[in-house]
Design a protein around this motif. Structure first.
Motif, short mmCIF file in Angstrom:
data_model
loop_
_atom_site.label_atom_id
_atom_site.label_comp_id
_atom_site.label_asym_id
_atom_site.label_seq_id
_atom_site.Cartn_x
_atom_site.Cartn_y
_atom_site.Cartn_z
N VAL A 150 44.65 41.83 43.91
CA VAL A 150 45.92 41.45 43.67
C VAL A 150 45.96 40.41 42.71
CG1 VAL A 150 48.03 40.51 44.75
CG2 VAL A 150 46.52 42.38 45.83
N MET A 151 45.06 39.42 42.60
CA MET A 151 44.73 38.36 41.75
C MET A 151 44.55 38.31 40.51
SD MET A 151 42.99 35.44 44.44
CE MET A 151 43.23 34.03 43.43
N GLY A 152 43.99 39.97 40.00
CA GLY A 152 43.65 40.48 38.69
C GLY A 152 42.29 39.99 38.49
N LYS A 153 41.22 39.59 39.59
CA LYS A 153 40.01 39.36 39.17
C LYS A 153 39.31 40.63 39.54
CE LYS A 153 40.51 34.59 40.18
NZ LYS A 153 40.07 33.52 41.12
N PHE A 154 39.06 41.75 38.60
CA PHE A 154 38.71 42.95 39.32
C PHE A 154 37.27 43.32 39.20
CE2 PHE A 154 42.71 43.71 36.85
CZ PHE A 154 43.53 44.15 37.75
N ASN A 155 36.74 42.45 38.15
CA ASN A 155 34.99 42.70 38.54
C ASN A 155 34.55 41.92 39.63
OD1 ASN A 155 34.84 43.48 35.91
ND2 ASN A 155 35.00 41.75 34.95
N GLU A 156 35.25 40.76 40.15
CA GLU A 156 34.82 40.33 41.33
C GLU A 156 35.20 41.06 42.62
OE1 GLU A 156 36.02 36.30 41.91
OE2 GLU A 156 35.86 35.66 39.62
#
Length: 620
Positions: free
Chosen positions: A120-126
């Motif tokens: 949801v925060m847009g930190k897709f790789n993590e």
């Protein structure tokens, strides 16, 4: 709250909270507060639940499982409230405790919760790394239900990443860049694995969610036939479990897919069912969207009278919702419908309304389109064309609003394809491509002021002292570095005398580096359990701070507190005049130097030869 708890794969329950926290009064108080917070969250009052959970942490407990459950519940509650930063913080605490206790199942659930929050925060790789860890542990433990959640979460992450990358530009479904397609294909693979696993487990609701997401992903990939198949299955499952909201979504998605296949009659039937369900559910926003979709569908069917009726309903709903974007879109559609019906006066009225709303919103392209429509209608009606409003010449003269300053995806309401019927809930803010401004200093015709030039050079010299205090520099190269920096920043170099003085200041200041260093005691290595004691709410921690970073900063503050005296220089004390003892010292020095010369002047006598000679003579 129930839907969000299912998404976040909630790991805390009343049974988990009530197990091992009865060792002391504080632990019992912590448990009671946590149970009340859980009850409030389940009742939908997450803010009150968060307050009770925070009070439970303040009460403290020495039971790691109870504390882990509280962290998980707090993370879920903050996620529901939209505070994703705090949700991530508490899910990380939960993950740390799970690893400390070597609780693999708890680690899997915490990784899944953290992955959803990062998505949801847009930190897709993590997020992908966390969800893959969730999947790996679940398969190791043989927990098929947890494995299904991990597969679903991974599909969600790739799906969200693909949609975010696809928002750049205006691409129709099936015409996205390869990077976007790769993400969507990964999502399809994980969704299909999840669907097959849920079929084997007989979980109908989970099957419905997987089918809905598969239909949406196939729709974005341009595979509309396959999307219709999945959405049809999703509709059937929603009707079986009597999920009206899911049934409404499935009908809307089926209408969108039929539009792309040119099956407008089928699309109209699904949109009508969507409208009826929206009215039944009391969802005014979805009702407005359904009316707009029906108006566009009947426009494609060239049934302009019916299209005008639905667009009029859309305009009325948009005004009730105070949706200015929707109003402008409805006015543009009504203008086109009335123009097709030959009602040019009404078409001109709605075209002017469209222009005014676009001007209010700063939609430059919308203003240009409305102005063109107004000009064409004025020609048909025989009105003077000069009376029509003129569009702005460039975007610089238009109002600075999100529609012309931060446009990313939806450049104009008029350029929307008919299938793009669902407006974004939030306007995305683009990135301003601002150019770097170069600060140019004007030169004075009367020459530079020497005092100002001196202060400028001092400021330039002092600006590099931070780096000089971190690394050792060569003293011999420093004056030349100063000279280069001073000469490169000013076209008129300073006099030699001033430059020498500045070099001397630089050399003197450089010696303060060692005195300004603070000696820190070596940090002792701690075990995982000692690291876990720094978490908030864990009773063995005897410190006033709630984070290890605060303890570290306190240590630095205490060490640095004594640096003031170290940075002061003391003047050398005047030595009293003494009578010179040059003669005595000189004579003593000569005596010590001559003391070793006597032995050097002695001659060594060979004793063995003399004895042998005497013996031979006696024999003779």
């Amino acid at each position: 709250m129930s839907s969000i708890l299912h998404k976040m794969s909630l790991s805390a329950s009343a049974e988990n909270l009530s197990t091992d926290a009865q060792s002391c009064d504080g632990g019992s108080m912590c448990l009671e507060l946590a149970l009340e917070g859980e009850r409030l969250c389940k009742a939908g009052d997450c803010r009150a639940g968060v307050a009770f959970f925070q009070a439970a942490i303040q009460a403290g407990t020495d039971d790691l499982r109870t504390l882990s459950a509280i962290y998980s519940q707090l993370g879920n509650a903050y996620f529901y409230l939209g505070d994703y930063t705090k949700a991530m913080q508490y899910h990380k605490h939960d993950l740390t405790l799970a690893r400390t206790m070597n609780d693999k199942l708890g680690e899997a659930k915490a990784s899944g919760n953290l992955g959803n929050t990062l998505k949801v925060m847009g930190k897709f790789n993590e997020a992908i790394q966390c969800c893959k860890r969730h999947l790996e542990i679940s398969r190791t433990l043989g927990d098929r239900l947890s494995e299904g959640r991990a597969l679903y979460n991974l599909g969600n992450v790739y799906h969200a990443q693909g949609k975010q990358l696809g928002r750049v530009g205006q691409n129709d479904p099936g015409h996205f860049p390869q990077e976007v397609r790769d993400c969507l294909l990964q999502a399809v693979a994980y969704y299909e694995e999840n669907l097959e696993l849920m079929r084997s487990l007989g979980d109908r609701q989970a099957m419905g969610r997987a089918c809905g997401n598969l239909g949406n992903t196939c729709y974005l990939l341009g595979d509309f036939t396959r999307a219709i198949r999945y959405h049809t299955e999703r509709l059937r499952i929603a009707q079986e479990v009597e999920d009206r909201a899911a049934e409404r979504r499935a009908n809307s998605n089926l209408g969108n897919s039929h539009i792309f296949l040119g099956q407008f009659e089928n699309a109209a039937e699904h949109y009508k069912r969507t409208l009826a369900l929206a009215e039944e559910l009391g969802d005014a926003a979805v009702e407005a969207q359904a009316c707009y979709s029906l108006g566009n569908t009947y426009t494609l069917l060239r049934e302009y009278r019916i299209a005008e009726e639905y667009h009029a309903r859309h305009l009325s709903a948009a005004r009730k919702l105070q949706d200015r974007v929707g109003e402008g879109r409805a006015c543009w559609s009504l203008g086109n419908a009335h123009a097709a019906l030959g009602n040019h006066e009404k078409a001109l009225y709605f075209a002017k309304e469209h222009y005014n709303i676009s001007k209010e919103l700063g939609d430059v392209l919308g203003m240009a389109t409305a102005q063109m429509n107004i000009g064409d209608l004025c020609k048909v009606l025989g009105l003077p064309v000069d009376a029509t409003p003129s569009p702005p010449q460039d975007s610089a003269t238009a109002p600075r609003t999100p529609f012309n300053a931060l446009r990313v995806r939806r450049q104009s309401m008029e350029q929307l394809s008919l299938i793009k019927i669902t407006p974004d809930a939030k306007k995305r803010e683009g990135e301003d491509n601002s150019k770097e401004r170069e600060m140019i200093r004007g030169e004075s015709e009367e020459g530079d002021n020497p005092s100002e030039m001196f202060m400028e050079l001092v400021a330039r010299c002092q600006s590099d002292r931070m780096d000089e205090q971190r690394a050792s520099l060569d003293k011999e190269n420093r004056p030349r570095k100063l000279q280069r920096s001073a000469s490169s920043g000013n076209k008129n170099p300073p006099p030699d005398g001033m430059l020498e003085m500045l070099n001397m200041i630089s050399e003197l200041q450089s010696e303060r580096m060692d005195s300004q260093r603070a000696e820190l005691r070596p940090v002792q290595k701690t075990s995982k359990v000692s690291k876990a004691t720094s978490l908030p709410g864990l009773r063995p921690l005897q410190t006033t701070s709630t984070r290890p970073e605060e303890d570290f900063m306190e240590i630095i503050a205490r060490v640095q507190g004594s640096r003031l005296d170290d940075q002061r220089s003391e003047l050398p004390a005047a030595k009293p005049k003494e009578r010179p003892q040059l003669d005595d010292d000189f004579l003593a020095f000569i005596m010590r130097a001559q003391a070793g010369r006597m032995e050097d002047q002695r001659a060594s006598i060979p004793l063995k030869e003399s004895v042998s000679n005497k013996a031979s003579n006696s024999k003779k």
